[in-house]
Design a protein around this motif. Sequence first.
Motif, PDB file in Angstrom:
ATOM      1  N   MET A 159      -2.484   8.502  -7.439  1.00  0.00           N
ATOM      2  CA  MET A 159      -0.915   8.055  -6.514  1.00  0.00           C
ATOM      3  C   MET A 159      -1.777   6.098  -7.319  1.00  0.00           C
ATOM      4  N   VAL A 160      -0.459   5.960  -7.900  1.00  0.00           N
ATOM      5  CA  VAL A 160      -0.469   4.592  -7.961  1.00  0.00           C
ATOM      6  C   VAL A 160       0.758   3.725  -6.426  1.00  0.00           C
ATOM      7  N   SER A 211       0.638  -1.110   0.134  1.00  0.00           N
ATOM      8  CA  SER A 211       0.244   0.164  -0.209  1.00  0.00           C
ATOM      9  C   SER A 211       0.552   1.454  -0.390  1.00  0.00           C
ATOM     10  N   SER A 212       2.054   1.114  -0.259  1.00  0.00           N
ATOM     11  CA  SER A 212       3.140   2.364   0.154  1.00  0.00           C
ATOM     12  C   SER A 212       3.628   2.531  -1.431  1.00  0.00           C
ATOM     13  N   LEU A 213       3.324   4.008  -1.786  1.00  0.00           N
ATOM     14  CA  LEU A 213       3.433   4.589  -2.874  1.00  0.00           C
ATOM     15  C   LEU A 213       3.930   4.446  -3.856  1.00  0.00           C
ATOM     16  N   ALA A 214       4.234   4.479  -4.783  1.00  0.00           N
ATOM     17  CA  ALA A 214       5.371   4.494  -6.114  1.00  0.00           C
ATOM     18  C   ALA A 214       5.560   4.882  -6.532  1.00  0.00           C
ATOM     19  N   TYR A 215       4.316   6.220  -7.454  1.00  0.00           N
ATOM     20  CA  TYR A 215       4.270   7.875  -7.814  1.00  0.00           C
ATOM     21  C   TYR A 215       3.546   7.752  -8.169  1.00  0.00           C
ATOM     22  N   ILE A 216       3.452   9.339  -7.903  1.00  0.00           N
ATOM     23  CA  ILE A 216       2.431   9.911  -8.676  1.00  0.00           C
ATOM     24  C   ILE A 216       3.193  11.046 -10.094  1.00  0.00           C
ATOM     25  N   ILE A 217       1.403  10.128 -10.432  1.00  0.00           N
ATOM     26  CA  ILE A 217       2.429  10.800 -12.402  1.00  0.00           C
ATOM     27  C   ILE A 217       0.581  12.198 -12.573  1.00  0.00           C
ATOM     28  N   HIS A 218       0.636  12.464 -12.967  1.00  0.00           N
ATOM     29  CA  HIS A 218      -0.372  13.794 -13.608  1.00  0.00           C
ATOM     30  C   HIS A 218      -1.105  14.174 -14.911  1.00  0.00           C
ATOM     31  N   THR A 219      -1.903  14.282 -14.468  1.00  0.00           N
ATOM     32  CA  THR A 219      -2.348  13.623 -16.119  1.00  0.00           C
ATOM     33  C   THR A 219      -3.803  15.071 -16.059  1.00  0.00           C
TER      34      THR A 219
END
Length: 309
Positions: free
Chosen positions: A38-39, A19-27
């Motif tokens: 949030m992935v 459940s830790s955050l791997a990355y945030i990608i903006h769209t």
Amino acid sequence: LSPDAGTDDQGPDEVPHPSSLAYIIHTSGSTGEPKGVMVEHGPLAAHCRATGLLYDMGEDSRELHFISFTFDGAHERWMTALTHGGAIILRDEELWSPEKTLATIAGQGATHAGFPPRYLQQLTSWAEAQGVEPPAVQLYSFGGEAMPRTGLESLFRVLQPGHAINGYGPTETVVTPMVWKGNGAHLPDSPMVPIGRPVGDRLAHILDGELNQVPPGVAGELWIGGGGLARGYAGTPGLTADRFLPDPFGAPGARMYRTGDLARWRADGEVEFLGRRDHQVKVRGFRIELGEVEAHLAALNGVRDAAVV
């Protein structure tokens, strides 16, 4: 950047858990502000395991890493290759001609390569015009925009890969929750290549306006459920609640994501993409909300209103 981090200089978890955050990608976002998706590590790892099987990845695999790192499909490719013991071939930042791309594939012994559909069609056309010997590529993948059947036919006729994959998915569903895989002997009978079947333990629901499942052949809105969804949007719980709903067809506590895409089930059990239900468009595979462009235009001095088509 991580919501897992504290209010000081603490970074993300040193030892990540599912459940830790791997990355945030903006769209792109329709309000004029990008949305941060949030992935988490768990869905991302599960996705790479599933795609490794689909792509027949192993220790002898060599993936040409061509797609820009600003596109989440790029992360799927390098992560899947490396986590299955394969290698990646990195390209430089220059614009690559079809000649340079095919020479690199052949010279470096690439077994897998992924491109935007339009570039792959350009690659195929150039190779056919020049009479280039097809490189020994096991699998070409493409995604981000629709691929016409004629482009797929040319790919198998000219470049002669063992298989081709069409990957579909909004970044909220962790890269490509649906995939079509085929070879030259079994081409789809539709004008555009289907988006296929769910990957891993994902579920695909095609629903009407009242969230009822529609029968095969009937158009509806595509929802993605099952395991593997993103956590939601960073800092916008209201938007998350609007797009990620409880999944009435899944396990207790499961969620499903509203893609905004129109689709229908084919008789063979594959899903066919039919377009958008809103004004979102794709530019070279990137999602663009026309409302975001309108918001920026309307903010300019002297502009009373704006409409973008």
